[in-house]
Design an enzyme around this catalytic site. Structure first.
Site, PDB file in Angstrom:
ATOM      1  N   LYS A  91       0.861  -1.189   0.000  1.00 22.66           N
ATOM      2  CA  LYS A  91       0.000   0.000   0.000  1.00 22.66           C
ATOM      3  C   LYS A  91       0.893   1.234   0.000  1.00 22.66           C
ATOM      4  O   LYS A  91       1.748   1.394   0.869  1.00 22.66           O
ATOM      5  CB  LYS A  91      -0.899  -0.006   1.233  1.00 22.66           C
ATOM      6  CG  LYS A  91      -1.754   1.253   1.327  1.00 22.66           C
ATOM      7  CD  LYS A  91      -2.785   1.145   2.434  1.00 22.66           C
ATOM      8  CE  LYS A  91      -3.596   2.418   2.546  1.00 22.66           C
ATOM      9  NZ  LYS A  91      -4.633   2.333   3.573  1.00 22.66           N
ATOM     10  N   LYS A  95      -2.301  -1.493  -3.776  1.00 24.89           N
ATOM     11  CA  LYS A  95      -3.140  -0.301  -3.702  1.00 24.89           C
ATOM     12  C   LYS A  95      -2.275   0.947  -3.757  1.00 24.89           C
ATOM     13  O   LYS A  95      -1.278   0.996  -3.051  1.00 24.89           O
ATOM     14  CB  LYS A  95      -3.920  -0.346  -2.389  1.00 24.89           C
ATOM     15  CG  LYS A  95      -4.773   0.855  -2.138  1.00 24.89           C
ATOM     16  CD  LYS A  95      -5.341   0.796  -0.757  1.00 24.89           C
ATOM     17  CE  LYS A  95      -6.103   2.085  -0.524  1.00 24.89           C
ATOM     18  NZ  LYS A  95      -6.488   2.262   0.836  1.00 24.89           N
TER      19      LYS A  95
END
Ligand code: PBG
Length: 347
Positions: free
Chosen positions: A212, A267
């Site tokens: 992330k 992400k």
């Protein structure tokens, strides 16, 4: 045919006509394009993130995310039922917590009757067959908007992980099927696995936000849950990844797998398709992409201006995730995509 084309034809080895290999043949007809299509987006690939808000009877459009709403816990099952009817396998629930309930330690996260818990119970009772995914992270609950506890200006790791474990167990107890640590603390996947197992939730899965990044593409989401104003000028660079790195993403994913992650996530999505491909090729794990809020809002904004066709651009973007190797995609467009797929829409 003019002299130029004739002489070119003569220079090609063994050719009766130029060119012998024509890539366009397989693109000539719809049936042929369908036959040779390498990747297919189906409704089974989609996870829909939904927002729960405090209060009753609420369905409130999120201004930075046209077409997405905050639902109060007593109404959220309505929204989820629609997704289930479309055949979407799972939803991810995110809360907008009352400002008055936020504090520096995010203690509302471990309130066994917070709106996430209420939403899980409501959805489970009305739509029992859809998968429920919930974040383990503190940012919706903290007054400073950070994902963890702050001590001397630094987001502390191990103390945060303890709270995440308690949050995870409460969510599992309410009926959450998948815990999704989105905080990027070190060691949290292993700790959460242990906490779930010792509380009797060994069947509850972990989808880790493994790679992330500290991204600018989360801004509409932070508006939606009110963590953006809490965060102010702050950032998350001491725990979320540097957008310039990909080897580091592989190390993050390797650790989460070792610690017991069942599925791993990359992400944001579209600016990180290369990372998805590397993760899929390296580990062969169930790999999930998060087509985040900023990616959604960009398409919506451009289409509202009449500058882009939302349906076509959105499906094309979702297909690009399949091409990159993703098995599933969290996307605010999940219901829109499912409806288009149902109606036979092609890329
Ligand atoms: C919270 C969290 C964020 C998102 C999912 N979980 C925001 C952040 O890390 O600041 C972003 C989702 C999106 O932008 O769609 N940890």
């Amino acid at each position: 045919m003019d002299e130029g084309a004739n002489s070119l034809r003569r220079t090609l080895p063994g050719s009766g006509s130029f060119p012998k290999i024509r890539m366009r043949r397989n693109r000539r007809d719809s049936w042929n394009r369908r036959l040779v299509r390498e990747n297919t987006l189906t409704t089974n690939d989609l996870i829909w993130p939904v927002f729960v808000a405090e209060g009753n009877g609420k369905k409130e459009e999120i201004s930075a995310m046209p077409g997405q709403f905050r639902w109060s816990a007593d109404r959220i099952a309505e929204a989820v039922a629609e997704a289930a009817e479309l055949g979407i396998p799972a939803v991810a629930i995110f809360p907008e917590i009352d400002k008055a309930k936020k504090d520096p330690d995010g203690s509302e996260a471990v309130n066994a009757d917070n709106i996430v818990i209420q939403a899980i119970k409501a959805v489970k009772s009305v739509v029992p067959d859809i998968g429920i995914i919930c974040d383990a992270a503190l940012d919706p609950f903290t007054s400073h908007g950070q994902d963890g506890l702050v001590r001397d200006g630094y987001v502390v790791n191990d103390e945060t992980v303890d709270v995440l474990c308690r949050q995870s167990v409460l969510q599992a107890a309410a009926g959450c099927d998948v815990i999704s640590p989105s905080d990027m603390m070190d060691g949290r996947v292993g700790a959460i696995r242990d906490a779930l197992d010792s509380a009797g939730y060994d069947h509850v899965r972990i989808l880790s936000y493994a790679a992330k990044y500290a991204s600018a593409f989360y801004m509409p989401f932070r508006d939606a849950i009110g963590s953006g104003t809490s965060l102010g000028q702050g950032d998350k660079k001491t725990y979320q990844m540097d957008p310039a790195n990909t080897d580091e993403a592989l190390r993050e994913v390797a650790l989460d797998i070792q610690e017991g992650a069942d599925m791993v996530m990359v992400k944001p999505g579209l600016p990180y398709l290369d990372v998805i491909r590397r993760v899929k090729d390296t580990f062969g794990m169930p790999t999930v992409a998060y087509n985040v809020s900023g990616e959604y809002s960009m398409l919506k904004a451009a289409s509202l201006q009449g500058w882009i066709d939302y349906d076509r651009a959105m499906i094309e973007a979702l297909v690009s995730f399949k091409r990159s190797g993703a098995d599933a995609i969290l996307t605010y467009s999940a219901c829109d995509a499912a409806r288009l797929i149902q109606s036979g829409f092609e890329v």
